[in-house]
Design a protein around this motif. Structure first.
Motif: not given
Length: 320
Positions: A226-229, A238-240, A245-247, A253-255
């Motif tokens: 979870n520390n690797i995008v 990072k992807p957009p 989910w941004k805030s 998990i999708l990232e």
């Protein structure tokens, strides 16, 4: 089978009485204790109290267990209910983002009900649980063993003190197994940050056909840090953010699409399972301790577990 999952210290002997109500009659039998050998080095662990069912009471409606030395007045009885064909997931610890995403993923996978063994959570997380409980998708079980024992919040006593392993995870697993033994066709035992793919509606009939319906199915663990995008070969940007989910706090998990190479030395240590609950007597974190027909490995080309967490290499090979 009538059993209760309890916590016991590994010393002393206690005699039990099983009170079984059947057609308005009370049947009493002597119970005996079976202590689980898998307790990760903690002084307390899980046990089952075995209650023989008398021939005159093959289908008890209620059960209570007392010490043979105690007075049974005012004993509280548990109701035994029989249902069928529900799929159950057990969860012990969670955070808001992972909780919501995983619950929605469980719906997509074809899960009928999620059972949450709740130790503690934020108000934000509780609101999410309340929403899913109102829809009938989530069943919340308060899991407050810390009121009675000094529970550890880790899997090993060397990493965090306490007398009971990881919030009482093993008693929770066995409680879930027996609580839903006659309600669920399958019980999947894994954490909120773990997903077994692909779609269960297609997967489970395939496993039944290949291995039988009374088996325990074991799934290989695949870690997505979870520390690797993005994979190292791609730009570390990072992807957009995906909309709302941004805030939201927590791990999205999708990232996290980069998968660690599978460590063959660890494959047999950190897998998780889906079981027919009526084919299992006792279970632990990774696999069952006693069952009628044992477990089978599911080939990773058919199905595997996706685990979004910190990098496993940071903390060695024996992580949960």
């Amino acid at each position: 089978r009538n059993k209760d999952a309890v916590n016991v210290r590994f010393s002393g002997k206690v005699d039990y009485r099983c009170h079984l109500r059947c057609e308005n009659q009370l049947n009493i039998s002597s119970g005996f204790r079976f202590i689980h050998h898998d307790h990760f080095g903690f002084p307390y662990g899980a046990a089952h109290i075995m209650c023989p069912v008398p021939p005159s009471c093959e289908s008890p409606a209620h059960i209570a267990i007392t010490s043979a030395a105690s007075e049974p007045k005012g004993t509280s009885f548990l109701c035994i209910v029989f249902f069928k064909n529900k799929t159950v997931i057990i969860i012990v610890n969670f955070f808001f983002t992972g909780l919501v995403q995983s619950l929605e993923m469980f719906k997509i996978l074809g899960v009928n009900r999620v059972v949450v063994y709740k130790t503690n959570c934020s108000m934000e997380t509780q609101r999410a649980l309340n929403y899913y409980a109102q829809t009938g998708f989530v069943e919340e079980v308060p899991w407050s063993l810390s009121e009675f024992l000094s529970v550890s919040d880790y899997w090993s006593p060397e990493h965090n003190p306490g007398v009971l392993h990881y919030f009482g995870q093993i008693p929770a697993l066995n409680d879930c197994l027996y609580r839903h033994m006659y309600q669920a066709k399958y019980v999947a035992m894994h954490d909120i940050d773990e997903l077994i793919l692909p779609h269960w509606v297609d997967l489970l009939p395939l496993l039944e056909k290949n291995f039988g319906v009374d088996k325990c199915y074991q799934f290989e663990n695949n870690v997505f840090p979870n520390n690797i995008v993005l994979p190292p070969s791609m730009p570390e940007t990072k992807p957009p953010a995906q909309g709302c989910w941004k805030s939201v706090t927590g791990v999205n998990i999708l990232e996290h699409l980069y998968q660690e190479p599978v460590n063959l030395r660890n494959v047999g240590k950190s897998f998780k399972i889906i079981v027919n609950p009526q084919a299992v007597f006792t279970t632990s974190v990774h696999g069952v301790l006693k069952s009628t027909n044992g477990c089978v490995w599911v080939n990773r080309t058919i199905a595997r577990m996706y685990h979004t967490r910190f990098e496993a290499t940071w903390f060695g090979l024996n992580m949960l």
